[in-house]
Design a protein around this motif. Structure first.
Motif, PDB file in Angstrom:
ATOM      1  N   ARG A 194     -18.047 -19.484 -29.602  1.00 54.35           N
ATOM      2  CA  ARG A 194     -17.416 -18.676 -30.646  1.00 54.35           C
ATOM      3  C   ARG A 194     -17.951 -17.244 -30.692  1.00 54.35           C
ATOM      4  NH1 ARG A 194     -18.531 -20.636 -36.382  1.00 54.35           N
ATOM      5  NH2 ARG A 194     -20.385 -19.430 -35.942  1.00 54.35           N
ATOM      6  N   ASP A 195     -19.257 -17.087 -30.603  1.00 53.30           N
ATOM      7  CA  ASP A 195     -19.859 -15.758 -30.701  1.00 53.30           C
ATOM      8  C   ASP A 195     -20.170 -15.136 -29.342  1.00 53.30           C
ATOM      9  OD1 ASP A 195     -19.794 -15.866 -33.509  1.00 53.30           O
ATOM     10  OD2 ASP A 195     -21.685 -16.988 -33.552  1.00 53.30           O
ATOM     11  N   PHE A 196     -19.757 -15.809 -28.273  1.00 56.59           N
ATOM     12  CA  PHE A 196     -20.032 -15.281 -26.937  1.00 56.59           C
ATOM     13  C   PHE A 196     -19.204 -14.036 -26.662  1.00 56.59           C
ATOM     14  CE2 PHE A 196     -18.600 -15.121 -22.463  1.00 56.59           C
ATOM     15  CZ  PHE A 196     -19.798 -14.712 -21.899  1.00 56.59           C
ATOM     16  N   TRP A 215     -12.532 -22.842 -21.623  1.00 52.61           N
ATOM     17  CA  TRP A 215     -12.409 -21.476 -21.119  1.00 52.61           C
ATOM     18  C   TRP A 215     -13.052 -20.477 -22.061  1.00 52.61           C
ATOM     19  CZ3 TRP A 215      -9.767 -18.798 -24.814  1.00 52.61           C
ATOM     20  CH2 TRP A 215      -8.858 -19.492 -25.610  1.00 52.61           C
ATOM     21  N   THR A 216     -13.326 -19.301 -21.505  1.00 54.52           N
ATOM     22  CA  THR A 216     -13.666 -18.139 -22.312  1.00 54.52           C
ATOM     23  C   THR A 216     -12.467 -17.203 -22.242  1.00 54.52           C
ATOM     24  OG1 THR A 216     -15.297 -16.409 -22.776  1.00 54.52           O
ATOM     25  CG2 THR A 216     -14.854 -16.863 -20.458  1.00 54.52           C
ATOM     26  N   GLY A 217     -12.290 -16.441 -23.294  1.00 55.93           N
ATOM     27  CA  GLY A 217     -11.125 -15.572 -23.377  1.00 55.93           C
ATOM     28  C   GLY A 217     -11.457 -14.118 -23.099  1.00 55.93           C
ATOM     29  N   LEU A 241     -21.982 -14.359 -18.311  1.00 60.42           N
ATOM     30  CA  LEU A 241     -21.291 -15.643 -18.414  1.00 60.42           C
ATOM     31  C   LEU A 241     -22.156 -16.770 -17.855  1.00 60.42           C
ATOM     32  CD1 LEU A 241     -18.782 -17.302 -19.124  1.00 60.42           C
ATOM     33  CD2 LEU A 241     -17.830 -16.646 -16.888  1.00 60.42           C
ATOM     34  N   ALA A 242     -22.830 -16.530 -16.749  1.00 59.45           N
ATOM     35  CA  ALA A 242     -23.695 -17.554 -16.156  1.00 59.45           C
ATOM     36  C   ALA A 242     -24.786 -17.981 -17.137  1.00 59.45           C
ATOM     37  CB  ALA A 242     -24.306 -17.045 -14.853  1.00 59.45           C
ATOM     38  N   ASP A 243     -25.359 -17.016 -17.845  1.00 58.49           N
ATOM     39  CA  ASP A 243     -26.387 -17.339 -18.840  1.00 58.49           C
ATOM     40  C   ASP A 243     -25.807 -18.213 -19.951  1.00 58.49           C
ATOM     41  OD1 ASP A 243     -28.216 -15.838 -17.403  1.00 58.49           O
ATOM     42  OD2 ASP A 243     -28.073 -14.075 -18.713  1.00 58.49           O
ATOM     43  N   GLU A 244     -24.592 -17.892 -20.402  1.00 64.41           N
ATOM     44  CA  GLU A 244     -23.940 -18.663 -21.462  1.00 64.41           C
ATOM     45  C   GLU A 244     -23.644 -20.094 -20.990  1.00 64.41           C
ATOM     46  OE1 GLU A 244     -22.292 -19.279 -25.292  1.00 64.41           O
ATOM     47  OE2 GLU A 244     -23.591 -17.714 -24.504  1.00 64.41           O
ATOM     48  N   ARG A 290     -14.723 -12.853 -24.269  1.00 65.73           N
ATOM     49  CA  ARG A 290     -14.959 -13.091 -25.697  1.00 65.73           C
ATOM     50  C   ARG A 290     -14.537 -14.494 -26.096  1.00 65.73           C
ATOM     51  NH1 ARG A 290     -18.267 -10.603 -27.879  1.00 65.73           N
ATOM     52  NH2 ARG A 290     -17.306  -8.638 -27.429  1.00 65.73           N
ATOM     53  N   GLY A 291     -15.425 -15.183 -26.799  1.00 67.27           N
ATOM     54  CA  GLY A 291     -15.097 -16.461 -27.410  1.00 67.27           C
ATOM     55  C   GLY A 291     -14.779 -17.544 -26.400  1.00 67.27           C
ATOM     56  N   GLY A 292     -14.009 -18.522 -26.862  1.00 70.27           N
ATOM     57  CA  GLY A 292     -13.646 -19.619 -25.975  1.00 70.27           C
ATOM     58  C   GLY A 292     -12.657 -20.552 -26.629  1.00 70.27           C
TER      59      GLY A 292
END
Length: 190
Positions: free
Chosen positions: A147-149, A90-92, A17-20, A78-80
């Motif tokens: 979206r693709d995270f 947020w991320t989900g 998550l930190a990288d994203e 996943r996603g956001g």
């Protein structure tokens, strides 16, 4: 004490998550958001607000019972998305969402049974807040980027009662401090 019940992702998932988020912070307008930091990355199950210290033992006992009644389950980031027209990004989660919702319901019920006043019950939406804004913001570029995270799946093995200490120094950018008050293992799958 300002308290909430939560699920905490493991360190390597938080690394992902930190990288994203590092990439998101490079998008135009990112400086208008207050980005949450690693200590604040969690899935809130139930927010209790201010709870008197005398209520914590009963709340803890009921949360322990809720954890024992709930089996371990798998989750991944996943996603956001956004809340409040860009005021929260947020991320989900994906994976075993039914047990996550069940655990959130049990954490809410534990507080009610312990005499902790709770707001009106709302359907649970699994999210981990990564940024907040003071004004409306076009969050579409961030949501699109998320979206693709996704992270690797992990097994949720515990329920955590967390104390939130709000900033008091008035220093811009200061964030709440989070301290686990109690941890209870979920029922093993075996």
């Amino acid at each position: 004490m300002r308290l909430f019940a939560a699920v905490l992702p493991p360190p390597d998932v938080l690394d992902t998550l930190a990288d994203e988020i590092e990439g998101l912070r490079k998008l135009p307008g990112a400086d208008r958001l207050r980005w949450t930091r690693r200590p604040g990355w969690h899935f809130t199950l139930a927010f209790y607000g201010e709870v008197g210290e005398e209520a914590v033992p009963e709340l803890s006992a009921r949360l322990e019972k809720a954890a024992r009644r709930t089996g371990t389950f798998s989750l991944a980031l996943r996603g956001g998305g956004q809340f409040g027209r860009g005021k929260a990004l947020w991320t989900g989660a994906e994976g075993d969402l039914a047990p996550l919702r069940l655990l959130a319901g049990r954490a809410d019920a534990a507080a009610r049974r312990a005499g902790v006043p709770m707001e009106e019950h709302r359907p649970y939406k699994a999210h981990l807040t990564v940024a907040r804004g003071r004004e409306r913001l076009d969050a579409r570029p961030y949501v699109q980027a998320l979206r693709d995270f996704g992270s690797r799946p992990w097994t949720v093995e515990e329920l955590v009662l967390v104390r939130s200490r709000l900033p008091g120094s008035g220093v811009p950018g200061e964030q709440p401090r989070y301290e686990p008050v109690g941890r209870w293992p979920l029922r093993s799958a075996g």
